[in-house]
Design a protein around this motif. Structure first.
Motif, PDB file in Angstrom:
ATOM      1  N   MET A  92       0.805  -1.223   0.000  1.00  0.00           N
ATOM      2  CA  MET A  92       0.000   0.000   0.000  1.00  0.00           C
ATOM      3  C   MET A  92       0.839   1.275   0.000  1.00  0.00           C
ATOM      4  O   MET A  92       0.365   2.321  -0.389  1.00  0.00           O
ATOM      5  CB  MET A  92      -0.910   0.024   1.234  1.00  0.00           C
ATOM      6  N   PHE A  93       2.062   1.181   0.466  1.00  0.00           N
ATOM      7  CA  PHE A  93       2.861   2.389   0.678  1.00  0.00           C
ATOM      8  C   PHE A  93       4.108   2.394  -0.186  1.00  0.00           C
ATOM      9  O   PHE A  93       5.183   2.740   0.260  1.00  0.00           O
ATOM     10  CB  PHE A  93       3.252   2.494   2.158  1.00  0.00           C
ATOM     11  N   LYS A  94       3.972   2.010  -1.426  1.00  0.00           N
ATOM     12  CA  LYS A  94       5.123   1.907  -2.318  1.00  0.00           C
ATOM     13  C   LYS A  94       5.508   3.285  -2.841  1.00  0.00           C
ATOM     14  O   LYS A  94       5.109   3.683  -3.920  1.00  0.00           O
ATOM     15  CB  LYS A  94       4.791   0.973  -3.470  1.00  0.00           C
ATOM     16  N   ALA A  95       6.290   3.995  -2.060  1.00  0.00           N
ATOM     17  CA  ALA A  95       6.742   5.321  -2.481  1.00  0.00           C
ATOM     18  C   ALA A  95       7.854   5.195  -3.517  1.00  0.00           C
ATOM     19  O   ALA A  95       7.933   5.963  -4.458  1.00  0.00           O
ATOM     20  CB  ALA A  95       7.227   6.116  -1.275  1.00  0.00           C
ATOM     21  N   ASN A  96       8.709   4.218  -3.309  1.00  0.00           N
ATOM     22  CA  ASN A  96       9.763   3.946  -4.286  1.00  0.00           C
ATOM     23  C   ASN A  96      10.161   2.482  -4.175  1.00  0.00           C
ATOM     24  O   ASN A  96       9.723   1.772  -3.286  1.00  0.00           O
ATOM     25  CB  ASN A  96      10.969   4.878  -4.067  1.00  0.00           C
ATOM     26  N   THR A  97      10.997   2.027  -5.057  1.00  0.00           N
ATOM     27  CA  THR A  97      11.358   0.609  -5.091  1.00  0.00           C
ATOM     28  C   THR A  97      12.199   0.185  -3.891  1.00  0.00           C
ATOM     29  O   THR A  97      12.325  -0.996  -3.623  1.00  0.00           O
ATOM     30  CB  THR A  97      12.113   0.262  -6.387  1.00  0.00           C
ATOM     31  N   ASN A  98      12.766   1.130  -3.170  1.00  0.00           N
ATOM     32  CA  ASN A  98      13.588   0.800  -2.002  1.00  0.00           C
ATOM     33  C   ASN A  98      12.786   0.780  -0.702  1.00  0.00           C
ATOM     34  O   ASN A  98      13.332   0.498   0.346  1.00  0.00           O
ATOM     35  CB  ASN A  98      14.740   1.801  -1.857  1.00  0.00           C
ATOM     36  N   SER A  99      11.498   1.102  -0.774  1.00  0.00           N
ATOM     37  CA  SER A  99      10.700   1.171   0.448  1.00  0.00           C
ATOM     38  C   SER A  99      10.477  -0.225   1.035  1.00  0.00           C
ATOM     39  O   SER A  99      10.502  -1.225   0.330  1.00  0.00           O
ATOM     40  CB  SER A  99       9.357   1.852   0.179  1.00  0.00           C
ATOM     41  N   ILE A 100      10.272  -0.258   2.326  1.00  0.00           N
ATOM     42  CA  ILE A 100      10.036  -1.514   3.032  1.00  0.00           C
ATOM     43  C   ILE A 100       8.632  -2.001   2.692  1.00  0.00           C
ATOM     44  O   ILE A 100       7.664  -1.260   2.829  1.00  0.00           O
ATOM     45  CB  ILE A 100      10.175  -1.305   4.556  1.00  0.00           C
ATOM     46  N   ASP A 101       8.528  -3.239   2.255  1.00  0.00           N
ATOM     47  CA  ASP A 101       7.233  -3.814   1.902  1.00  0.00           C
ATOM     48  C   ASP A 101       6.664  -4.535   3.123  1.00  0.00           C
ATOM     49  O   ASP A 101       6.905  -5.727   3.325  1.00  0.00           O
ATOM     50  CB  ASP A 101       7.394  -4.758   0.709  1.00  0.00           C
ATOM     51  N   VAL A 102       5.923  -3.796   3.932  1.00  0.00           N
ATOM     52  CA  VAL A 102       5.338  -4.347   5.153  1.00  0.00           C
ATOM     53  C   VAL A 102       4.389  -5.491   4.817  1.00  0.00           C
ATOM     54  O   VAL A 102       4.351  -6.506   5.506  1.00  0.00           O
ATOM     55  CB  VAL A 102       4.600  -3.250   5.959  1.00  0.00           C
ATOM     56  N   GLY A 103       3.634  -5.335   3.735  1.00  0.00           N
ATOM     57  CA  GLY A 103       2.696  -6.379   3.326  1.00  0.00           C
ATOM     58  C   GLY A 103       3.387  -7.710   3.095  1.00  0.00           C
ATOM     59  O   GLY A 103       2.948  -8.751   3.588  1.00  0.00           O
ATOM     60  N   LYS A 104       4.483  -7.699   2.364  1.00  0.00           N
ATOM     61  CA  LYS A 104       5.242  -8.929   2.075  1.00  0.00           C
ATOM     62  C   LYS A 104       5.787  -9.537   3.362  1.00  0.00           C
ATOM     63  O   LYS A 104       5.734 -10.751   3.557  1.00  0.00           O
ATOM     64  CB  LYS A 104       6.381  -8.609   1.099  1.00  0.00           C
ATOM     65  N   LYS A 105       6.288  -8.695   4.246  1.00  0.00           N
ATOM     66  CA  LYS A 105       6.804  -9.196   5.526  1.00  0.00           C
ATOM     67  C   LYS A 105       5.685  -9.836   6.348  1.00  0.00           C
ATOM     68  O   LYS A 105       5.890 -10.854   7.006  1.00  0.00           O
ATOM     69  CB  LYS A 105       7.470  -8.065   6.313  1.00  0.00           C
ATOM     70  N   ASN A 106       4.500  -9.243   6.306  1.00  0.00           N
ATOM     71  CA  ASN A 106       3.356  -9.809   7.029  1.00  0.00           C
ATOM     72  C   ASN A 106       2.936 -11.158   6.444  1.00  0.00           C
ATOM     73  O   ASN A 106       2.601 -12.083   7.185  1.00  0.00           O
ATOM     74  CB  ASN A 106       2.173  -8.838   7.009  1.00  0.00           C
ATOM     75  N   ILE A 107       2.956 -11.263   5.121  1.00  0.00           N
ATOM     76  CA  ILE A 107       2.609 -12.529   4.460  1.00  0.00           C
ATOM     77  C   ILE A 107       3.592 -13.620   4.880  1.00  0.00           C
ATOM     78  O   ILE A 107       3.194 -14.707   5.304  1.00  0.00           O
ATOM     79  CB  ILE A 107       2.619 -12.369   2.921  1.00  0.00           C
TER      80      ILE A 107
END
Length: 154
Positions: A92-107
């Motif tokens: 949801m919060f993809k500001a740039n390609t280096n951002s932390i993907d919280v969704g993926k970590k939660n999955i």
């Protein structure tokens, strides 16, 4: 009756009720005993808990799974008959390609925690870039996912 589960919370129930939640980067961990028609949903927000936050077991994957299991068994579910499903984890919060993907970590954390207790994910609707509504029917264990105009069952 429809039980609405808020962020960081856990809901359990029996047929004929249903359990509903709205997800973005959060993940719904869903467990269901088809024979007893008992199920539950944990709306996790983050992968790992901190010892200082033991009051909110539904908020984290590592504390939500054991808590959800305990509540379901107390309600009469048979641990060896539980089916696991997950949904959510959008980026949801993809500001740039280096951002932390919280969704993926939660999955990933949800799958890991389920594996630790001997449960494998039988089906999922995860990832993507948009939120979704998840409804667990306790009559049959069907999980309906709504993303915009798209509706599907897992």
């Amino acid at each position: 009756m429809v039980l609405k589960v808020k962020m960081g919370d856990i809901g359990v129930g029996k047929s004929p009720d249903s359990i509903e939640t709205l997800l973005g980067s959060c993940v719904a961990i869903i467990l269901y005993d088809r024979g007893k028609k008992i199920g539950g949903l944990a709306h996790i927000m983050l992968p790992k808990s901190r010892e200082s936050d033991s009051k909110s077991p539904g908020k984290y994957a590592d504390t939500a799974v054991p808590e959800l299991l305990e509540r379901l068994v107390k309600l009469g579910a048979r641990r060896d008959k539980l089916v696991a499903k997950i949904a959510g984890g959008a980026a949801m919060f993809k500001a740039n390609t280096n951002s932390i993907d919280v969704g993926k970590k939660n999955i990933d954390a949800s799958k890991d925690e389920l594996k630790k207790v001997g449960l494998r994910v039988s089906s999922e609707d995860t990832g993507g870039e948009s939120g979704r509504t998840v409804v667990l029917s306790l009559k049959d264990g069907n999980v309906t996912i709504r993303k915009g105009n798209e509706v599907k069952n897992i």
